[in-house]
Write a protein that holds these residues in place. Structure first.
Motif, mmCIF file in Angstrom:
data_model
loop_
_atom_site.group_PDB
_atom_site.id
_atom_site.type_symbol
_atom_site.label_atom_id
_atom_site.label_comp_id
_atom_site.label_asym_id
_atom_site.label_seq_id
_atom_site.Cartn_x
_atom_site.Cartn_y
_atom_site.Cartn_z
ATOM 1 N N SER A 1 1.232 -1.120 -0.244
ATOM 2 C CA SER A 1 0.352 -0.195 0.275
ATOM 3 C C SER A 1 0.979 1.342 0.249
ATOM 4 O O SER A 1 2.017 1.046 0.307
ATOM 5 C CB SER A 1 -1.047 -0.310 1.103
ATOM 6 N N ALA B 1 -3.325 6.700 8.181
ATOM 7 C CA ALA B 1 -4.556 5.758 7.717
ATOM 8 C C ALA B 1 -6.175 6.030 8.243
ATOM 9 O O ALA B 1 -5.625 6.400 8.877
ATOM 10 C CB ALA B 1 -3.869 4.561 7.623
ATOM 11 N N PRO C 1 -12.844 2.012 5.191
ATOM 12 C CA PRO C 1 -11.886 2.020 4.078
ATOM 13 C C PRO C 1 -12.815 2.739 3.121
ATOM 14 O O PRO C 1 -12.412 3.553 2.185
ATOM 15 C CB PRO C 1 -12.498 0.700 3.952
ATOM 16 N N ALA D 1 -9.567 5.142 1.703
ATOM 17 C CA ALA D 1 -8.616 3.965 1.683
ATOM 18 C C ALA D 1 -8.339 4.776 0.027
ATOM 19 O O ALA D 1 -8.518 4.306 -0.401
ATOM 20 C CB ALA D 1 -9.179 3.120 2.060
ATOM 21 N N HIS E 1 -11.524 -5.888 7.019
ATOM 22 C CA HIS E 1 -11.500 -5.056 5.493
ATOM 23 C C HIS E 1 -12.802 -5.707 4.457
ATOM 24 O O HIS E 1 -12.082 -6.464 4.239
ATOM 25 C CB HIS E 1 -10.008 -4.868 5.415
ATOM 26 N N ARG F 1 -9.537 -0.578 -2.611
ATOM 27 C CA ARG F 1 -9.961 0.582 -1.390
ATOM 28 C C ARG F 1 -9.374 -0.330 -0.068
ATOM 29 O O ARG F 1 -10.139 -1.297 0.376
ATOM 30 C CB ARG F 1 -10.576 1.563 -1.384
ATOM 31 N N GLU G 1 -7.722 0.673 4.283
ATOM 32 C CA GLU G 1 -7.207 1.176 4.789
ATOM 33 C C GLU G 1 -6.196 0.798 6.028
ATOM 34 O O GLU G 1 -4.875 1.059 6.729
ATOM 35 C CB GLU G 1 -7.817 1.825 5.684
#
Length: 143
Positions: free
Chosen positions: A21, A29, A33, A37, A105, A121, A123
């Protein structure tokens, strides 16, 4: 069943890959998301390649990660770090800091290249260990 005073049992997990990432610092961060993100890649180990059969572009997935930079001694927090909010136990929050910092996630697959999976996406920060990948559940009739 756990008896009072006896040690808690442990489990062993195997890291199956890592997140790639543009996010490098957990403090920078997004918390979720849908809060900005970026797209990210999951670089999975070749040994789990057969487990990707059926995973394709457009699939909604749930990624489980090990939040390895988390503080495992934290048991209570101000939600979202907002000191105006009352302190809650971490089990009532989405705090990364917790006894077992498993990240959860939800994302959409935008590319699959061998054992590399690009998500729309995510995070999680660069290098975060990946524990598992599961399809997100839709309506009962689609399962």
């Amino acid at each position: 069943m756990q008896t009072e005073g006896s040690p808690l049992p442990t489990v062993e997990l195997t890291v199956i890959g890592r997140v790639a990432s543009t996010l490098s610092d957990p403090a920078d961060a997004p918390r979720q998301p849908d809060e900005g993100a970026p797209s990210a890649w999951l670089h999975l180990d070749e040994s789990v390649a057969p487990a990707l059969a059926g995973v394709g572009v457009g699939d909604e997935v749930v990624v489980l990660t090990w939040l390895d930079r988390a503080d495992r001694s934290t048991l209570a927090v101000h939600p979202r770090g907002d000191l105006a909010r009352p302190v809650l136990g971490v089990f009532a929050t989405r705090s990364a800091d917790r006894p077992n910092p498993v990240g959860l996630h939800t994302a959409r697959v935008v590319a699959v290249d061998g054992t590399d999976v690009q998500l729309d996406r995510l995070e999680a920060v660069d290098g975060t260990p990946v524990l598992d990948l599961k399809p997100a559940l839709g309506p009962v009739e689609e399962r």
